[in-house]
Design an enzyme around this catalytic site. Structure first.
Site, PDB file in Angstrom:
ATOM      1  N   ARG A 133      -4.129  -8.284 -20.526  1.00  0.00           N
ATOM      2  CA  ARG A 133      -5.172  -7.986 -21.511  1.00  0.00           C
ATOM      3  C   ARG A 133      -4.744  -6.918 -22.511  1.00  0.00           C
ATOM      4  NH1 ARG A 133      -8.159  -3.863 -20.847  1.00  0.00           N
ATOM      5  NH2 ARG A 133     -10.100  -4.670 -21.691  1.00  0.00           N
ATOM      6  N   GLU A 180       2.439  -7.341   8.545  1.00  0.00           N
ATOM      7  CA  GLU A 180       2.607  -5.884   8.587  1.00  0.00           C
ATOM      8  C   GLU A 180       3.588  -5.393   7.529  1.00  0.00           C
ATOM      9  OE1 GLU A 180       0.458  -4.210  10.640  1.00  0.00           O
ATOM     10  OE2 GLU A 180      -0.154  -6.304  10.873  1.00  0.00           O
ATOM     11  N   ASP A 204     -11.098   0.783 -24.526  1.00  0.00           N
ATOM     12  CA  ASP A 204     -11.252   0.701 -23.070  1.00  0.00           C
ATOM     13  C   ASP A 204     -11.453   2.065 -22.457  1.00  0.00           C
ATOM     14  OD1 ASP A 204     -10.634  -1.960 -23.053  1.00  0.00           O
ATOM     15  OD2 ASP A 204      -8.568  -1.695 -22.362  1.00  0.00           O
ATOM     16  N   PRO A 242       0.813  -1.224   0.000  1.00  0.00           N
ATOM     17  CA  PRO A 242       0.000   0.000   0.000  1.00  0.00           C
ATOM     18  C   PRO A 242       0.847   1.275   0.000  1.00  0.00           C
ATOM     19  CG  PRO A 242      -0.349  -1.284   2.024  1.00  0.00           C
ATOM     20  CD  PRO A 242       0.492  -2.109   1.114  1.00  0.00           C
TER      21      PRO A 242
HETATM   22 CL1  6GU Z   1      -0.208  -3.930  -3.301  1.00  0.00          CL
HETATM   23  N1  6GU Z   1      -0.814  -4.758  -0.902  1.00  0.00           N
HETATM   24  C1  6GU Z   1      -1.530  -4.721   0.232  1.00  0.00           C
HETATM   25  N2  6GU Z   1      -1.251  -5.575   1.214  1.00  0.00           N
HETATM   26  N3  6GU Z   1      -2.514  -3.857   0.429  1.00  0.00           N
HETATM   27  C2  6GU Z   1      -2.773  -3.024  -0.576  1.00  0.00           C
HETATM   28  C3  6GU Z   1      -2.072  -3.013  -1.775  1.00  0.00           C
HETATM   29  C4  6GU Z   1      -1.082  -3.909  -1.892  1.00  0.00           C
HETATM   30  N4  6GU Z   1      -2.566  -2.057  -2.564  1.00  0.00           N
HETATM   31  C5  6GU Z   1      -3.541  -1.503  -1.880  1.00  0.00           C
HETATM   32  N5  6GU Z   1      -3.672  -2.064  -0.678  1.00  0.00           N
END
Ligand code: 6GU
Length: 243
Positions: free
Chosen positions: A142, A104, A157, A77
């Site tokens: 794709r 984590e 798209d 994230p």
């Molecule tokens: Cl790539 N990994 C995780 N664990 N949570 C996420 C993410 C990735 N992208 C958004 N949330």
């Protein structure tokens, strides 16, 4: 987690056609000891667990054996948010190692030494990077020539030209009292194209106006916007309060 995803639909077909190839490395096979432990408590204390560096390094090196020139992408994230432009960029790269973290996170020393790039799929937290990896594989695959049925299917798209896609209709011509726009049945392809461009623009303006501020306008788009501007002006003049 990956088998169902890789065994169906367009991804399966792309594999069968040799457009992509995938390999999955289970971190557990790189963990030492009878218990094959891949995580540990964080130094400094606190909640949750951290993925240990040794099994990760060993797993990433195994992947590098298969493709020494691979781009190593850590799904987290904290990465840059993956979008259609990034998907297009990744179609140019022959080998990609996708690292799916759990818990984590992964030990920072792995990020520093073995990761080329960090990607997130949006501002929310998943339990692991696997679903994100599938999102990346799906969006990139794709776009590869020959992956979709028709040769140019991904040209229309959403985001292909930084706009949302136009409205779509199929049979029947009338459904629960709602008819398909007549113009789409006219066979006039020039008019149909204009209608579709206008549909794409109105949908983008209403649903994702932010997309408009990130691109320049074509002459045709300026004409369409001016037409709307006149229509809106007329509505205000007819129905607005007199000054
Ligand atoms: Cl790539 N990994 C995780 N664990 N949570 C996420 C993410 C990735 N992208 C958004 N949330």
């Amino acid at each position: 987690m990956f088998t169902g995803f890789l065994e169906h639909g367009i991804i399966r077909r792309a594999m069968d056609r040799g457009l992509i190839d995938t390999g999955i490395i289970n971190i557990r096979n790189h963990a030492a000891g009878r218990h094959r432990v891949t995580d540990d408590r964080p130094f400094g204390g606190g909640d949750g667990m951290v993925m240990k560096p040794e099994p990760l390094a060993s797993a990433i090196r195994e992947a590098a054996n298969h493709s020494p020139d691979a781009l190593t992408v850590h799904l987290t994230p904290q990465g840059r948010v993956f979008d259609q432009d990034t998907a297009r960029e990744l179609t140019e790269i022959d080998h990609i190692v996708l690292i799916c973290g759990r818990y984590e996170g992964i030990d920072e020393r792995i990020c520093e030494t073995l990761v080329d790039r960090e990607l997130s799929i949006g501002d929310y937290v998943l339990t692991g990077g696997e679903v994100a990896a599938m999102v990346v594989i799906d969006a990139v695959t794709r776009l590869l020539p020959g992956a979709l049925g028709g040769d140019h299917s991904s040209d229309t798209d959403s985001f292909a030209d930084q706009l949302l896609a136009h409205a779509q209709y199929t049979r029947p011509r009338e459904f629960e009292g709602k008819a398909v726009p007549d113009l789409l049945l006219s066979g006039n392809h020039k008019e149909i194209n204009r209608w579709r461009n206008e549909s794409a623009m109105i949908r983008t303006l209403l649903k994702r106006p932010d997309l408009f501020t990130e691109r320049s306008l074509t002459d045709e788009e300026i004409q369409i916007l001016k037409k709307w501007q006149m229509e809106i002006g007329r509505i205000i003049k007819i129905n607005g309060p007199n000054e």
